[in-house]
Design a protein around this motif. Structure first.
Motif, PDB file in Angstrom:
ATOM      1  N   GLY A  76       0.801  -1.218   0.000  1.00 12.41           N
ATOM      2  CA  GLY A  76       0.000   0.000   0.000  1.00 12.41           C
ATOM      3  C   GLY A  76       0.832   1.265   0.000  1.00 12.41           C
ATOM      4  O   GLY A  76       0.401   2.299  -0.518  1.00 12.41           O
ATOM      5  N   ARG A  77       2.033   1.200   0.553  1.00 16.92           N
ATOM      6  CA  ARG A  77       2.896   2.381   0.573  1.00 16.92           C
ATOM      7  C   ARG A  77       3.334   2.797  -0.828  1.00 16.92           C
ATOM      8  O   ARG A  77       3.766   3.932  -1.029  1.00 16.92           O
ATOM      9  N   GLY A  78       3.215   1.876  -1.773  1.00 16.38           N
ATOM     10  CA  GLY A  78       3.487   2.253  -3.152  1.00 16.38           C
ATOM     11  C   GLY A  78       2.512   3.274  -3.686  1.00 16.38           C
ATOM     12  O   GLY A  78       2.783   3.948  -4.695  1.00 16.38           O
ATOM     13  N   ARG A  79       1.375   3.435  -3.035  1.00 19.07           N
ATOM     14  CA  ARG A  79       0.364   4.401  -3.473  1.00 19.07           C
ATOM     15  C   ARG A  79       0.581   5.792  -2.890  1.00 19.07           C
ATOM     16  O   ARG A  79      -0.166   6.725  -3.211  1.00 19.07           O
ATOM     17  N   PHE A  80       1.569   5.957  -2.030  1.00 21.26           N
ATOM     18  CA  PHE A  80       1.793   7.232  -1.354  1.00 21.26           C
ATOM     19  C   PHE A  80       1.857   8.431  -2.302  1.00 21.26           C
ATOM     20  O   PHE A  80       1.242   9.470  -2.034  1.00 21.26           O
ATOM     21  N   PRO A  81       2.585   8.348  -3.439  1.00 23.51           N
ATOM     22  CA  PRO A  81       2.666   9.532  -4.304  1.00 23.51           C
ATOM     23  C   PRO A  81       1.322   9.966  -4.880  1.00 23.51           C
ATOM     24  O   PRO A  81       1.173  11.116  -5.305  1.00 23.51           O
ATOM     25  N   HIS A  82       0.347   9.069  -4.898  1.00 28.37           N
ATOM     26  CA  HIS A  82      -0.944   9.382  -5.504  1.00 28.37           C
ATOM     27  C   HIS A  82      -1.980   9.832  -4.475  1.00 28.37           C
ATOM     28  O   HIS A  82      -3.115  10.147  -4.836  1.00 28.37           O
ATOM     29  N   GLN A  83      -1.595   9.865  -3.203  1.00 24.03           N
ATOM     30  CA  GLN A  83      -2.532  10.202  -2.136  1.00 24.03           C
ATOM     31  C   GLN A  83      -2.327  11.627  -1.659  1.00 24.03           C
ATOM     32  O   GLN A  83      -1.233  12.191  -1.787  1.00 24.03           O
ATOM     33  N   GLY A  84      -3.372  12.211  -1.102  1.00 24.43           N
ATOM     34  CA  GLY A  84      -3.269  13.551  -0.550  1.00 24.43           C
ATOM     35  C   GLY A  84      -2.444  13.555   0.728  1.00 24.43           C
ATOM     36  O   GLY A  84      -2.201  12.518   1.341  1.00 24.43           O
ATOM     37  N   PHE A  85      -2.072  14.736   1.168  1.00 30.17           N
ATOM     38  CA  PHE A  85      -1.228  14.854   2.358  1.00 30.17           C
ATOM     39  C   PHE A  85      -1.952  14.405   3.622  1.00 30.17           C
ATOM     40  O   PHE A  85      -1.326  14.036   4.602  1.00 30.17           O
ATOM     41  N   PHE A  86      -3.297  14.416   3.618  1.00 29.79           N
ATOM     42  CA  PHE A  86      -4.044  14.097   4.823  1.00 29.79           C
ATOM     43  C   PHE A  86      -4.730  12.738   4.738  1.00 29.79           C
ATOM     44  O   PHE A  86      -5.584  12.415   5.531  1.00 29.79           O
ATOM     45  N   ARG A  87      -4.365  11.929   3.718  1.00 35.00           N
ATOM     46  CA  ARG A  87      -4.960  10.601   3.634  1.00 35.00           C
ATOM     47  C   ARG A  87      -3.904   9.605   3.202  1.00 35.00           C
ATOM     48  O   ARG A  87      -3.557   9.520   2.022  1.00 35.00           O
ATOM     49  N   GLY A  88      -3.367   8.901   4.142  1.00 39.95           N
ATOM     50  CA  GLY A  88      -2.421   7.846   3.833  1.00 39.95           C
ATOM     51  C   GLY A  88      -3.140   6.540   3.594  1.00 39.95           C
ATOM     52  O   GLY A  88      -4.368   6.466   3.618  1.00 39.95           O
ATOM     53  N   TRP A  89      -2.372   5.471   3.401  1.00 39.35           N
ATOM     54  CA  TRP A  89      -2.965   4.158   3.144  1.00 39.35           C
ATOM     55  C   TRP A  89      -3.833   3.724   4.334  1.00 39.35           C
ATOM     56  O   TRP A  89      -4.932   3.218   4.169  1.00 39.35           O
ATOM     57  N   SER A  90      -3.335   3.943   5.546  1.00 39.38           N
ATOM     58  CA  SER A  90      -4.095   3.520   6.724  1.00 39.38           C
ATOM     59  C   SER A  90      -5.297   4.413   6.988  1.00 39.38           C
ATOM     60  O   SER A  90      -6.190   4.065   7.740  1.00 39.38           O
ATOM     61  N   GLY A  91      -5.339   5.598   6.348  1.00 39.75           N
ATOM     62  CA  GLY A  91      -6.429   6.535   6.582  1.00 39.75           C
ATOM     63  C   GLY A  91      -7.610   6.355   5.662  1.00 39.75           C
ATOM     64  O   GLY A  91      -8.531   7.159   5.672  1.00 39.75           O
ATOM     65  N   GLY A  92      -7.604   5.338   4.845  1.00 38.99           N
ATOM     66  CA  GLY A  92      -8.727   5.108   3.943  1.00 38.99           C
ATOM     67  C   GLY A  92      -8.282   5.154   2.507  1.00 38.99           C
ATOM     68  O   GLY A  92      -8.128   6.239   1.943  1.00 38.99           O
ATOM     69  N   ALA A  93      -8.067   4.002   1.918  1.00 44.72           N
ATOM     70  CA  ALA A  93      -7.578   3.942   0.551  1.00 44.72           C
ATOM     71  C   ALA A  93      -8.723   4.154  -0.432  1.00 44.72           C
ATOM     72  O   ALA A  93      -9.855   3.707  -0.209  1.00 44.72           O
ATOM     73  N   SER A  94      -8.429   4.828  -1.525  1.00 45.13           N
ATOM     74  CA  SER A  94      -9.422   5.052  -2.570  1.00 45.13           C
ATOM     75  C   SER A  94      -9.618   3.766  -3.365  1.00 45.13           C
ATOM     76  O   SER A  94      -8.803   2.844  -3.294  1.00 45.13           O
TER      77      SER A  94
END
Length: 293
Positions: free
Chosen positions: A99-117
């Protein structure tokens, strides 16, 4: 697509120069293999191409822009890297690592553990399915075997879904079947999505089989680059690796197959018109030898 270029690169660790005045281009939409003996600068070049190592001089450009003038997150949306010795936080599960591979595509206030799209979930599921790591999803990365751990890291790199993917020895710790599986997977990624892939690989024969383009390095410089048939020759293997060999067509792919020689296994030079002294002639077939097409 984003073109990746190096121009006049000089790369150093402290005061030690590893690469000096090197220029090359990673062909867009192709699979490039970077080969060479240990300590020739392969991994150092990959670190510079991925923005991890700032050049002492020269530039690396991605899509025509200096990679060091672009924000890190912006670069990470376009370019992914699997380093040779990645490290994971203690106790992290395979699912969370991928899931950390998705970090560049996520907003600053929503990480993988905060609710993935939904896009994040799809990318992670596809990456884990492709690398056969779904059954490892809830296991801690530090409890995996070397091969399982390597497949989890490759899944993370795939989940990033970048236009350019750089991998440093991705087949490390993998048995032969999984080595071929990983290289097949990366080739599929290239063919289906047009992803530009550059791989540092020690196995010359696998490099030749899977490469659209080969960069052979020696002593911090490029000794040769181009099609594997033009680059991987007996003379190149002798010059770059200090190894006598015979280079023959791979019976499975037609690409160069390097047969190493040693003190206990030598062979006379061969030509297109003369069979090897160790091979049976057409006029005197060996009844014990069955050729499998």
């Amino acid at each position: 697509m984003a073109t990746l270029n190096a121009s006049g690169l000089t790369l150093k660790y402290d005061q030690r120069t590893v690469i000096e005045d090197l220029s090359t281009e990673i062909p867009e939409g192709k699979v490039t293999m970077i080969v060479g003996a240990n300590a020739c600068g392969k991994s150092t070049l990959l670190r510079a191409l991925s923005r991890l190592l700032k050049p002492a001089s020269g530039t690396v450009t991605l899509g025509g822009k200096d990679i060091h003038t672009r924000p890190a997150r912006e670069v990470a949306r376009v370019l992914g890297l699997l380093p040779q010795h990645p490290t994971a936080p203690d106790g992290i599960t395979v699912r969370d690592l991928v899931g950390r591979g998705r970090f560049p595509h996520q907003g600053f206030f929503r990480g993988w553990s905060g609710g993935a799209s939904p896009d994040d979930q799809r990318a992670v599921l596809n990456a884990m399915s492709a690398t056969d790591t779904l059954d490892l999803a809830d296991r801690s990365v530090d409890q995996l075997s070397g091969g399982q751990r390597q497949r989890a890291w490759i899944a993370m790199a795939l989940a990033q879904e970048t236009e350019v993917l750089l991998l440093d020895e991705p087949t490390t710790y993998l048995d032969l079947a999984h080595q071929v599986e990983v290289l097949d997977l990366l080739t599929d990624l290239n063919r289906r999505r047009g992803t530009t892939v550059a791989i540092v690989l020690h196995d010359l024969n696998l490099a030749a089989r899977y490469a659209d383009h080969v960069i052979a390095m020696k002593g911090g410089r490029i000794a040769a680059e181009g099609d594997s048939g033009a680059v991987i020759t007996e003379a190149l293997v002798r010059d770059v690796f200090g190894l006598e060999s015979r280079v023959v067509p791979d019976p499975a792919s037609g690409t160069p197959l390097v047969v190493p020689l040693g003190r206990h296994h030598t062979a006379p030079a061969t030509s297109a018109h003369a069979p090897s002294a160790h091979a049976p002639s057409a006029a005197a077939p060996n009844p014990q030898l069955e050729l499998i097409p």
